[in-house]
Design an enzyme around this catalytic site. Structure first.
Site, PDB file in Angstrom:
ATOM      1  N   ASP A  37       0.980  -0.974  -0.158  1.00  0.00           N
ATOM      2  CA  ASP A  37      -0.022   0.152  -0.092  1.00  0.00           C
ATOM      3  C   ASP A  37       0.983   1.252   0.039  1.00  0.00           C
ATOM      4  OD1 ASP A  37      -3.098   0.124   1.130  1.00  0.00           O
ATOM      5  OD2 ASP A  37      -2.268   2.026   0.947  1.00  0.00           O
ATOM      6  N   ASP A  63       3.656   2.913  -4.761  1.00  0.00           N
ATOM      7  CA  ASP A  63       2.760   3.540  -5.371  1.00  0.00           C
ATOM      8  C   ASP A  63       2.226   2.489  -6.742  1.00  0.00           C
ATOM      9  OD1 ASP A  63       1.463   5.218  -7.297  1.00  0.00           O
ATOM     10  OD2 ASP A  63       2.809   6.695  -7.077  1.00  0.00           O
ATOM     11  N   ASN A  90      -6.206  -6.020  -4.983  1.00  0.00           N
ATOM     12  CA  ASN A  90      -7.405  -5.349  -4.572  1.00  0.00           C
ATOM     13  C   ASN A  90      -7.341  -3.956  -4.333  1.00  0.00           C
ATOM     14  OD1 ASN A  90      -9.702  -5.431  -2.364  1.00  0.00           O
ATOM     15  ND2 ASN A  90      -7.703  -4.449  -1.333  1.00  0.00           N
ATOM     16  N   TYR A 155     -14.364   4.087 -12.820  1.00  0.00           N
ATOM     17  CA  TYR A 155     -14.518   2.820 -11.790  1.00  0.00           C
ATOM     18  C   TYR A 155     -15.071   1.564 -12.604  1.00  0.00           C
ATOM     19  CZ  TYR A 155     -15.220  -0.127  -7.776  1.00  0.00           C
ATOM     20  OH  TYR A 155     -15.322  -1.155  -6.825  1.00  0.00           O
TER      21      TYR A 155
END
Length: 173
Positions: A37, A63, A90, A155
């Site tokens: 992350d 990143d 994810n 998205y």
């Protein structure tokens, strides 16, 4: 015996939400998790919580919009543990807006996180998985990939593309 004993699992977006919960579940089932992350304080927190309950975890700040850092994430897991058994792509970008409200930079950033990063991390992980003759790639998709939501153009487009990328990887490997 637990289902993921001695398995190495990378979880992108592992510092919060679905990634955090999933990482903790993998650890409860005996897995060793690499939390990936960009949020250093949160991945440190999640790692500490996992370790405090007897789980095994490390973390790497990444990143996911940077292809070099995506490769470094995979290399970290291989160098640290020698293998990758599960890659859980994810991480997501929560940039919302309709086509007329999104800037090109917002559109591209969403695709970099939600489509380019899973493509690249899968590509790099597959090199090791093919060599070790085992491995699983899980891409977190959404109903938005087949049924768009109002104000979530980037998205939904990413999730639809990710569904097909997942099917392509499954067919090829």
């Amino acid at each position: 015996m637990k289902r993921f004993t001695e398995q190495i699992i990378i979880v992108t977006g592992g510092a919060s939400g679905i990634g955090e919960v999933t990482a903790k579940e993998f650890c409860k089932e005996g897995g060793t998790v690499v939390l990936a992350d960009y949020n250093v304080s949160e991945i440190d927190r999640v790692q500490s919580e996992i370790i405090s309950t007897g789980g095994k975890a490390s973390n790497v700040r990444v990143d996911l919009s940077d292809p070099t850092q995506v490769k470094e994430m995979i290399d970290f897991a291989i160098n640290e543990y020698g293998r990758i058994d599960v890659l859980f792509n994810n991480a997501a970008s929560q940039v919302s807006g309709s086509v007329t409200n999104l800037s090109l930079d917002q559109w591209r950033y969403t695709f970099a996180i939600m489509l380019d990063a899973p493509f690249l991390s899968s590509k790099f992980a597959l090199e090791k998985m093919i060599q070790q003759k085992s491995g699983v790639i899980i891409n977190a998709v959404s109903p938005s990939g087949v049924r768009p939501d109002h104000g979530m153009a980037a998205y939904g487009a990413c999730k639809a593309a990710l569904i097909n990328l997942t099917k392509s990887i499954a067919i090829d490997y």
